[in-house]
Design a protein around this motif. Sequence first.
Motif, PDB file in Angstrom:
ATOM      1  N   GLY A  31       0.780  -1.232   0.000  1.00 33.79           N
ATOM      2  CA  GLY A  31       0.000   0.000   0.000  1.00 33.79           C
ATOM      3  C   GLY A  31       0.807   1.274   0.000  1.00 33.79           C
ATOM      4  N   SER A  32       2.126   1.184   0.038  1.00 33.38           N
ATOM      5  CA  SER A  32       2.910   2.423   0.001  1.00 33.38           C
ATOM      6  C   SER A  32       2.856   3.021  -1.410  1.00 33.38           C
ATOM      7  N   VAL A  33       2.916   4.344  -1.437  1.00 35.58           N
ATOM      8  CA  VAL A  33       2.817   5.080  -2.699  1.00 35.58           C
ATOM      9  C   VAL A  33       4.033   5.990  -2.815  1.00 35.58           C
ATOM     10  N   GLY A  34       4.626   5.994  -3.990  1.00 35.81           N
ATOM     11  CA  GLY A  34       5.755   6.874  -4.247  1.00 35.81           C
ATOM     12  C   GLY A  34       6.021   6.930  -5.731  1.00 35.81           C
ATOM     13  N   GLU A  35       7.037   7.667  -6.094  1.00 34.84           N
ATOM     14  CA  GLU A  35       7.468   7.714  -7.489  1.00 34.84           C
ATOM     15  C   GLU A  35       8.495   6.600  -7.679  1.00 34.84           C
ATOM     16  N   ALA A  36       8.406   5.864  -8.772  1.00 32.48           N
ATOM     17  CA  ALA A  36       9.373   4.800  -9.045  1.00 32.48           C
ATOM     18  C   ALA A  36       9.849   4.901 -10.481  1.00 32.48           C
ATOM     19  N   ARG A  37      11.153   4.770 -10.632  1.00 33.44           N
ATOM     20  CA  ARG A  37      11.759   4.757 -11.961  1.00 33.44           C
ATOM     21  C   ARG A  37      11.755   3.314 -12.468  1.00 33.44           C
ATOM     22  N   PHE A  38      11.282   3.133 -13.689  1.00 29.83           N
ATOM     23  CA  PHE A  38      11.149   1.787 -14.255  1.00 29.83           C
ATOM     24  C   PHE A  38      12.482   1.041 -14.269  1.00 29.83           C
ATOM     25  N   SER A  39      13.551   1.691 -14.697  1.00 33.25           N
ATOM     26  CA  SER A  39      14.842   1.004 -14.792  1.00 33.25           C
ATOM     27  C   SER A  39      15.322   0.493 -13.433  1.00 33.25           C
ATOM     28  N   ASP A  40      14.869   1.105 -12.338  1.00 37.29           N
ATOM     29  CA  ASP A  40      15.244   0.632 -11.004  1.00 37.29           C
ATOM     30  C   ASP A  40      14.587  -0.709 -10.653  1.00 37.29           C
ATOM     31  N   LEU A  41      13.548  -1.076 -11.372  1.00 43.79           N
ATOM     32  CA  LEU A  41      12.864  -2.360 -11.122  1.00 43.79           C
ATOM     33  C   LEU A  41      13.527  -3.518 -11.853  1.00 43.79           C
ATOM     34  N   LEU A  42      14.458  -3.214 -12.738  1.00 43.45           N
ATOM     35  CA  LEU A  42      14.984  -4.222 -13.658  1.00 43.45           C
ATOM     36  C   LEU A  42      16.183  -5.002 -13.112  1.00 43.45           C
ATOM     37  N   GLU A  43      16.134  -5.348 -11.843  1.00 41.39           N
ATOM     38  CA  GLU A  43      17.148  -6.250 -11.277  1.00 41.39           C
ATOM     39  C   GLU A  43      16.913  -7.670 -11.794  1.00 41.39           C
ATOM     40  N   GLN A  44      15.723  -7.912 -12.257  1.00 45.48           N
ATOM     41  CA  GLN A  44      15.320  -9.159 -12.901  1.00 45.48           C
ATOM     42  C   GLN A  44      14.344  -8.758 -14.006  1.00 45.48           C
ATOM     43  N   PRO A  45      14.030  -9.662 -14.945  1.00 45.88           N
ATOM     44  CA  PRO A  45      13.059  -9.299 -15.987  1.00 45.88           C
ATOM     45  C   PRO A  45      11.716  -8.874 -15.378  1.00 45.88           C
ATOM     46  N   VAL A  46      11.077  -7.909 -16.034  1.00 50.34           N
ATOM     47  CA  VAL A  46       9.775  -7.401 -15.608  1.00 50.34           C
ATOM     48  C   VAL A  46       8.761  -7.665 -16.714  1.00 50.34           C
ATOM     49  N   LEU A  47       7.617  -8.212 -16.333  1.00 57.70           N
ATOM     50  CA  LEU A  47       6.493  -8.328 -17.254  1.00 57.70           C
ATOM     51  C   LEU A  47       5.598  -7.135 -16.966  1.00 57.70           C
ATOM     52  N   LEU A  48       5.665  -6.127 -17.838  1.00 57.53           N
ATOM     53  CA  LEU A  48       4.904  -4.901 -17.679  1.00 57.53           C
ATOM     54  C   LEU A  48       3.565  -5.088 -18.371  1.00 57.53           C
ATOM     55  N   CYS A  49       2.484  -5.072 -17.586  1.00 59.37           N
ATOM     56  CA  CYS A  49       1.143  -5.395 -18.093  1.00 59.37           C
ATOM     57  C   CYS A  49       0.254  -4.153 -18.080  1.00 59.37           C
ATOM     58  N   LEU A 125     -13.195   7.868 -29.146  1.00 59.81           N
ATOM     59  CA  LEU A 125     -13.774   8.280 -27.860  1.00 59.81           C
ATOM     60  C   LEU A 125     -12.710   8.321 -26.776  1.00 59.81           C
ATOM     61  N   PHE A 126     -12.928   7.597 -25.699  1.00 58.98           N
ATOM     62  CA  PHE A 126     -12.081   7.681 -24.512  1.00 58.98           C
ATOM     63  C   PHE A 126     -10.735   7.005 -24.696  1.00 58.98           C
ATOM     64  N   ALA A 127      -9.688   7.729 -24.360  1.00 56.83           N
ATOM     65  CA  ALA A 127      -8.336   7.180 -24.439  1.00 56.83           C
ATOM     66  C   ALA A 127      -8.112   6.221 -23.277  1.00 56.83           C
ATOM     67  N   ARG A 128      -7.392   5.151 -23.573  1.00 57.12           N
ATOM     68  CA  ARG A 128      -7.064   4.151 -22.562  1.00 57.12           C
ATOM     69  C   ARG A 128      -5.877   3.340 -23.047  1.00 57.12           C
ATOM     70  N   SER A 129      -5.425   2.424 -22.209  1.00 57.51           N
ATOM     71  CA  SER A 129      -4.318   1.543 -22.578  1.00 57.51           C
ATOM     72  C   SER A 129      -4.854   0.311 -23.286  1.00 57.51           C
ATOM     73  N   ARG A 130      -4.203  -0.033 -24.371  1.00 56.77           N
ATOM     74  CA  ARG A 130      -4.499  -1.301 -25.039  1.00 56.77           C
ATOM     75  C   ARG A 130      -3.963  -2.413 -24.141  1.00 56.77           C
ATOM     76  N   ARG A 131      -4.783  -3.387 -23.846  1.00 58.44           N
ATOM     77  CA  ARG A 131      -4.343  -4.478 -22.981  1.00 58.44           C
ATOM     78  C   ARG A 131      -3.155  -5.165 -23.646  1.00 58.44           C
ATOM     79  N   SER A 132      -2.039  -5.216 -22.930  1.00 61.69           N
ATOM     80  CA  SER A 132      -0.801  -5.746 -23.499  1.00 61.69           C
ATOM     81  C   SER A 132       0.181  -6.082 -22.387  1.00 61.69           C
ATOM     82  N   CYS A 133       1.143  -6.935 -22.725  1.00 62.13           N
ATOM     83  CA  CYS A 133       2.206  -7.318 -21.790  1.00 62.13           C
ATOM     84  C   CYS A 133       3.540  -7.292 -22.520  1.00 62.13           C
ATOM     85  N   PHE A 134       4.538  -6.690 -21.882  1.00 63.27           N
ATOM     86  CA  PHE A 134       5.884  -6.607 -22.433  1.00 63.27           C
ATOM     87  C   PHE A 134       6.859  -7.201 -21.421  1.00 63.27           C
ATOM     88  N   LEU A 135       7.615  -8.195 -21.838  1.00 64.72           N
ATOM     89  CA  LEU A 135       8.683  -8.735 -21.005  1.00 64.72           C
ATOM     90  C   LEU A 135       9.931  -7.914 -21.303  1.00 64.72           C
TER      91      LEU A 135
END
Length: 180
Positions: A31-49, A125-135
């Motif tokens: 539940g903690s909230v903060g700013e996170a840089r994506f490259s800091d998460l890449l200590e292992q592969p990330v599946l970004l969904c 109409l309304f902008a949104r994210s296309r459902r997708s996953c990137f490894l």
Amino acid sequence: MGSRAEHDVDEPLSVGDTAPDFTAPFVTPNGSVGEARFSDLLEQPVLLCFYTVDFSPDCIDEWCSFRDFDWFASGDDVRVVGVSKSGPRLHRQFIKRLDLGFPLYSDTNLDISAAFGVRYRAFGLFARSRRSCFLVDENREIRYRWLADHWLDATRDTPPVSDIHDAIVDELGLDDAPEF
């Protein structure tokens, strides 16, 4: 049936492309909230969904599927991270209500979605994210992608979690059998 041109779709990043780096609001499973840089998460592969919004029925199904698939839930080989236009407050409720062990980025202006080429505007109409996953691997190289391709609205498809697992295991050369 509408043509692809009628849907105002960005061109998604491809396997082999370098994933953009970004910093955005990030809600952790505790539940903690903060700013996170994506490259800091890449200590292992990330599946970004990428998904539409918290609490829509198809998004609940998607995230419960990832949660219930032990291999993804363990985070041993790949870290699953969500991205939607929902804000941090709603992300906290979504994580808590569904008992999710995955962090979620808030992409309220769809800047992250645009950077990955998955900003979507059905019928203008309304902008949104296309459902997708990137490894994305430790070098920010996209090693695998899955894109929704529903004929009417690309936010209606849900990721085939078992197929994504198999593709990731093959791509990363892992020797792993899923446990259900």
